[in-house]
Motif scaffolding. Structure first.
Motif, short mmCIF file in Angstrom:
data_model
loop_
_atom_site.label_atom_id
_atom_site.label_comp_id
_atom_site.label_asym_id
_atom_site.label_seq_id
_atom_site.Cartn_x
_atom_site.Cartn_y
_atom_site.Cartn_z
N ASN A 111 0.85 -1.19 0.00
CA ASN A 111 0.00 0.00 0.00
C ASN A 111 0.89 1.24 0.00
O ASN A 111 1.31 1.71 1.06
CB ASN A 111 -0.91 -0.03 1.23
N MET A 112 1.16 1.77 -1.17
CA MET A 112 2.04 2.93 -1.28
C MET A 112 1.42 4.18 -0.68
O MET A 112 2.12 4.96 -0.03
CB MET A 112 2.42 3.17 -2.75
N GLN A 113 0.13 4.39 -0.87
CA GLN A 113 -0.53 5.57 -0.29
C GLN A 113 -0.54 5.48 1.24
O GLN A 113 -0.29 6.48 1.92
CB GLN A 113 -1.95 5.72 -0.84
N GLY A 114 -0.84 4.32 1.75
CA GLY A 114 -0.80 4.11 3.20
C GLY A 114 0.60 4.33 3.74
O GLY A 114 0.78 4.92 4.81
N GLY A 115 1.60 3.86 2.99
CA GLY A 115 2.99 4.08 3.40
C GLY A 115 3.33 5.55 3.47
O GLY A 115 4.03 6.00 4.39
N LEU A 116 2.82 6.33 2.52
CA LEU A 116 3.08 7.77 2.52
C LEU A 116 2.43 8.44 3.74
O LEU A 116 3.04 9.32 4.36
CB LEU A 116 2.57 8.40 1.22
N ILE A 117 1.24 8.01 4.09
CA ILE A 117 0.58 8.55 5.29
C ILE A 117 1.38 8.20 6.54
O ILE A 117 1.61 9.05 7.41
CB ILE A 117 -0.87 8.03 5.38
N ILE A 119 4.61 7.46 6.78
CA ILE A 119 5.88 8.18 6.84
C ILE A 119 5.68 9.66 7.13
O ILE A 119 6.48 10.29 7.83
CB ILE A 119 6.74 7.94 5.58
N GLY A 120 4.57 10.23 6.65
CA GLY A 120 4.25 11.61 7.01
C GLY A 120 4.03 11.76 8.51
O GLY A 120 4.53 12.71 9.14
N ALA A 121 3.29 10.82 9.09
CA ALA A 121 3.07 10.84 10.54
C ALA A 121 4.39 10.63 11.30
O ALA A 121 4.61 11.26 12.34
CB ALA A 121 2.06 9.76 10.93
N ALA A 122 5.25 9.78 10.76
CA ALA A 122 6.55 9.55 11.40
C ALA A 122 7.40 10.82 11.39
O ALA A 122 8.06 11.14 12.39
CB ALA A 122 7.28 8.40 10.70
N ILE A 123 7.37 11.55 10.30
CA ILE A 123 8.15 12.80 10.20
C ILE A 123 7.62 13.83 11.20
O ILE A 123 8.40 14.46 11.93
CB ILE A 123 8.13 13.34 8.76
N VAL A 124 6.31 14.00 11.25
CA VAL A 124 5.72 14.99 12.15
C VAL A 124 6.02 14.64 13.61
O VAL A 124 6.45 15.49 14.40
CB VAL A 124 4.20 15.11 11.92
N THR A 125 5.83 13.38 13.97
CA THR A 125 6.09 12.99 15.37
C THR A 125 7.58 13.03 15.69
O THR A 125 7.95 13.33 16.82
CB THR A 125 5.50 11.60 15.70
N LEU A 126 8.44 12.77 14.70
CA LEU A 126 9.88 12.86 14.94
C LEU A 126 10.30 14.30 15.24
O LEU A 126 11.18 14.53 16.07
CB LEU A 126 10.68 12.30 13.77
N LEU A 127 9.68 15.25 14.60
CA LEU A 127 9.96 16.66 14.90
C LEU A 127 9.65 16.96 16.37
O LEU A 127 10.42 17.67 17.04
CB LEU A 127 9.18 17.58 13.98
N VAL A 128 8.56 16.41 16.88
CA VAL A 128 8.21 16.59 18.29
C VAL A 128 9.24 15.89 19.18
O VAL A 128 9.68 16.45 20.20
CB VAL A 128 6.78 16.07 18.56
N VAL A 129 9.66 14.69 18.78
CA VAL A 129 10.67 13.95 19.55
C VAL A 129 11.98 14.74 19.60
O VAL A 129 12.59 14.87 20.67
CB VAL A 129 10.90 12.54 18.97
N ILE A 130 12.41 15.25 18.46
CA ILE A 130 13.67 16.02 18.42
C ILE A 130 13.58 17.22 19.35
O ILE A 130 14.52 17.49 20.12
CB ILE A 130 14.02 16.43 16.98
N ALA A 131 12.47 17.93 19.33
CA ALA A 131 12.30 19.09 20.22
C ALA A 131 12.34 18.65 21.69
O ALA A 131 12.99 19.31 22.52
CB ALA A 131 11.00 19.81 19.90
N PHE A 153 13.77 11.85 3.02
CA PHE A 153 14.14 11.24 1.74
C PHE A 153 13.22 10.06 1.43
O PHE A 153 12.74 9.91 0.31
CB PHE A 153 15.60 10.79 1.77
N ALA A 154 12.97 9.22 2.44
CA ALA A 154 12.10 8.06 2.24
C ALA A 154 10.68 8.50 1.88
O ALA A 154 10.02 7.86 1.06
CB ALA A 154 12.09 7.19 3.50
N GLY A 155 10.22 9.60 2.48
CA GLY A 155 8.90 10.12 2.13
C GLY A 155 8.85 10.58 0.68
O GLY A 155 7.89 10.31 -0.04
N ALA A 156 9.91 11.29 0.25
CA ALA A 156 9.98 11.73 -1.15
C ALA A 156 10.04 10.53 -2.08
O ALA A 156 9.38 10.51 -3.13
CB ALA A 156 11.20 12.62 -1.35
N LEU A 157 10.80 9.53 -1.70
CA LEU A 157 10.92 8.31 -2.51
C LEU A 157 9.57 7.59 -2.58
O LEU A 157 9.14 7.16 -3.66
CB LEU A 157 11.99 7.39 -1.92
N ASN A 158 8.88 7.48 -1.45
CA ASN A 158 7.55 6.86 -1.42
C ASN A 158 6.60 7.61 -2.36
O ASN A 158 5.87 6.99 -3.15
CB ASN A 158 7.02 6.89 0.02
#
Length: 182
Positions: A111-117, A119-131, A153-158
């Motif tokens: 599921n490529m669309q599901g994967g993109l969702i 990875i988007g959630a992973a990026i957003v939550t990682l920003l919170v983790v980094i902070a 990069f993985a999100g762009a690739l997805n």
């Protein structure tokens, strides 16, 4: 009674946490990979984007990143009494399963669309983790920056896989996927 830990005690605490967390994070990443693989007829049949690196690069990069993630979490976990430590660990505990879910969604469920969702959630939550990590130990936040770069990069690739394969890897008149591995 309040007292400060000595530098030796802090190093020992970090070492203990590292010896536990680095292998755990690497193991969880490995187990996530067992729920999906690029070694399928479905993935082989997809048109690969021009930015797609050699397949071997993914294992190498993720192995290094998982070790760095483990050390970052160990830095925070060993910061007893630091302001924001409990919140930082909770935020990471929410974030990390999201990252681990990408492989089963993209490769396992194909599921490529599901994967993109995911990875988007992973990026957003990682920003919170980094902070949150930054507030506890600046070096822990810095250790996660390459991880953020790789997720982006993985999100762009997805996304590029979706663009290059608008049918989702579907073939034939039936509209069925070439292969589904669960």
């Amino acid at each position: 009674m309040n007292f400060l830990a000595s530098k030796a005690q802090l190093r020992a605490s970090f070492l203990r946490w590292s010896l536990f967390l680095v292998p755990l994070i690497v193991l969880l990443g490995f187990l996530s990979g067992r729920f999906g693989s690029p070694d399928t007829v479905w993935f082989d049949s997809l048109t690969k984007p021009s930015i797609f690196p050699p397949t071997a690069a993914f294992g190498i990069v993720w192995g290094i990143l998982f070790a760095m993630i483990g050390f970052a979490v160990a830095l925070v976990a060993s910061a007893w009494g630091a302001f924001g430590r409990p919140l930082a660990l909770v935020v990471f505990a929410v974030h990390f399963p999201i990252t681990l879910a990408w492989t089963p969604v993209f490769f396992g469920a194909q599921n490529m669309q599901g994967g993109l969702i995911v990875i988007g959630a992973a990026i957003v939550t990682l920003l919170v983790v980094i902070a949150a990590f930054w507030r506890v130990r600046r070096s822990a936040g810095l250790l996660l920056v390459p991880y953020l770069g790789w997720l982006c990069f993985a999100g762009a690739l997805n996304y590029m896989f979706i663009v290059e394969n608008p049918d989702g890897g579907l073939t034939g008149d039936s509209g069925a996927a070439v292969e589904v591995v669960l």
